[in-house]
Design an enzyme around this catalytic site. Structure first.
Site, PDB file in Angstrom:
ATOM      1  N   GLU A 181     -57.279 -50.537  25.085  1.00 21.10           N
ATOM      2  CA  GLU A 181     -58.033 -49.341  26.051  1.00 21.10           C
ATOM      3  C   GLU A 181     -58.580 -50.066  26.624  1.00 21.10           C
ATOM      4  OE1 GLU A 181     -57.835 -47.002  21.741  1.00 21.10           O
ATOM      5  OE2 GLU A 181     -57.767 -49.359  22.602  1.00 21.10           O
ATOM      6  N   ARG A 199     -42.503 -66.560  10.129  1.00 28.42           N
ATOM      7  CA  ARG A 199     -43.385 -67.274   9.279  1.00 28.42           C
ATOM      8  C   ARG A 199     -44.835 -67.059  10.095  1.00 28.42           C
ATOM      9  NH1 ARG A 199     -41.573 -73.012   6.626  1.00 28.42           N
ATOM     10  NH2 ARG A 199     -39.810 -72.098   5.005  1.00 28.42           N
TER      11      ARG A 199
END
Length: 363
Positions: free
Chosen positions: A67, A206
């Site tokens: 935001e 990974r």
């Protein structure tokens, strides 16, 4: 989507627009994959008169939230008081490493916020939305909720189940074997089943996860490094089971090149980047490991172990996702792959190999 909460029906066109802008917010959120844990991935879009005037996402743990980044990107801040914010997760309402995003939305007088999903973190858990509504902001919830929840399934699992999100991974031949029967003279190198593209996909996977685990036999037979070498990203926390401390110093997992945990029953001296953690190797071992990982803020675990370790997680129903890589090789005999009766979510071709993805039904 709870119409009663927002107080009025919306037209099909309005709902379509909400989903379009939320979809963009989801795309932005995913750019934070592998960088924001233990925080969730969050994306945010600010719209004025049907046009996007600001975008942002949570880029890295400890840095500004989505935001904040979206608001900062708006060139004419005077438009904020006439705009709608679309955010994939409920704005936070508490002080952590950054101030509450809900307070900033109120301060900037943004009149309407569309939220994808609630935050299960007990520090938030509806308080962010309530703070916005108490300030007079119109809040719409549940737009593309399933997509927003699925994207943050690691974060959701930690807060709802009290353990990391667990992914089982293995490679198998076309005829269903994960390895040949090998003598000790043949230990030290993995038996390759899939192709180069599959290995790149594994290294990317990974880099997306917080920790990775193998058993003693896999460490001895394959001598894996469990690092990210064919992709750009962070190495996961390497973990290996070594009950009796039998792994040789030449084992790649003990090279101290990156952070590694060794679970053992033996008294062993820890070294830089190499920590020995004593646990009980009996019933409840996997849950004990989960507790240790949760205490360390680990949100996700990739289990790359051999058949025995994989089946242990399956027997105890401690998994959320499985990725099975299938090569075009045929062994004819050897160590059979784990048997499953799971419902396939999707398949992804990798040249002459294939990746099958399964999700647990309660996720």
């Amino acid at each position: 989507m709870d119409v009663a909460k927002i107080g009025k029906e919306r037209s099909i066109d309005a709902t379509s627009a909400e989903e379009k802008f939320m979809s963009r917010a989801v795309e932005l959120a995913k750019l934070g994959m592998g960088q924001v844990a233990p925080n969730p991935m969050v994306g945010c879009v600010i719209v004025h008169d049907g046009l996007i005037i600001g975008e942002g996402y949570h880029r890295k743990y400890g840095e500004a939230h989505a935001e904040v980044n979206a608001i900062r990107s708006v060139k004419n801040s005077e438009l904020l008081c006439q705009s709608t914010m679309y955010v994939t997760l409920e704005p936070c309402s508490h002080y952590g490493k950054t101030p509450p995003c809900a307070d900033l939305v109120v301060e900037m007088k943004i009149p309407k916020v569309v939220v994808g999903s609630f935050d299960p973190n007990e520090k938030v858990s509806g308080r962010g939305i309530q703070k916005l509504r108490d300030a007079g902001c119109e809040v719409i919830t549940g737009v593309l909720e399933d997509e927003c929840l699925r994207m943050n399934r690691r974060f959701m699992t930690v807060h709802q189940k009290g353990r990391p999100y667990i992914i089982l991974k293995w490679a198998q031949t076309e005829d269903g074997f994960i390895d040949r029967e090998r003598s000790e003279d043949e230990f030290g190198q993995p038996t390759w089943i899939t192709n180069d593209l599959s290995r790149i996909a594994v290294h990317k996977m990974r880099s997306d996860e917080a920790a990775i685990l193998v058993g003693t036999k896999t460490a001895l037979k394959d001598n894996p490094s469990l690092t990210v070498r064919e992709w750009s990203g962070n190495h996961p926390l390497r973990m290996v089971l070594d009950r009796r401390g039998i792994l040789p110093v030449s084992c790649a997992l003990l090279d101290q090149s990156t952070e590694t945990l060794v679970f053992t029953e033996t008294e062993m001296e820890s070294k830089p980047n190499l920590e020995y953690v004593r646990i009980s190797f009996g019933p409840g071992m996997l849950n004990e490991i989960n507790v240790i990982l949760s205490q360390r803020g680990i949100q996700s675990l990739l289990v790359e172990g051999g058949k025995s370790l994989l089946e242990s997680y399956m027997r105890e129903d401690l998994w959320d996702e499985a990725r099975v890589y299938i090569g075009n090789a045929r062994f004819g005999s050897g160590i059979k792959a784990p048997e499953t009766a799971w419902v396939l979510d999707r398949e992804e071709p990798l040249d002459d190999s294939l990746m099958r993805i399964y999700y647990k039904s309660d996720n």
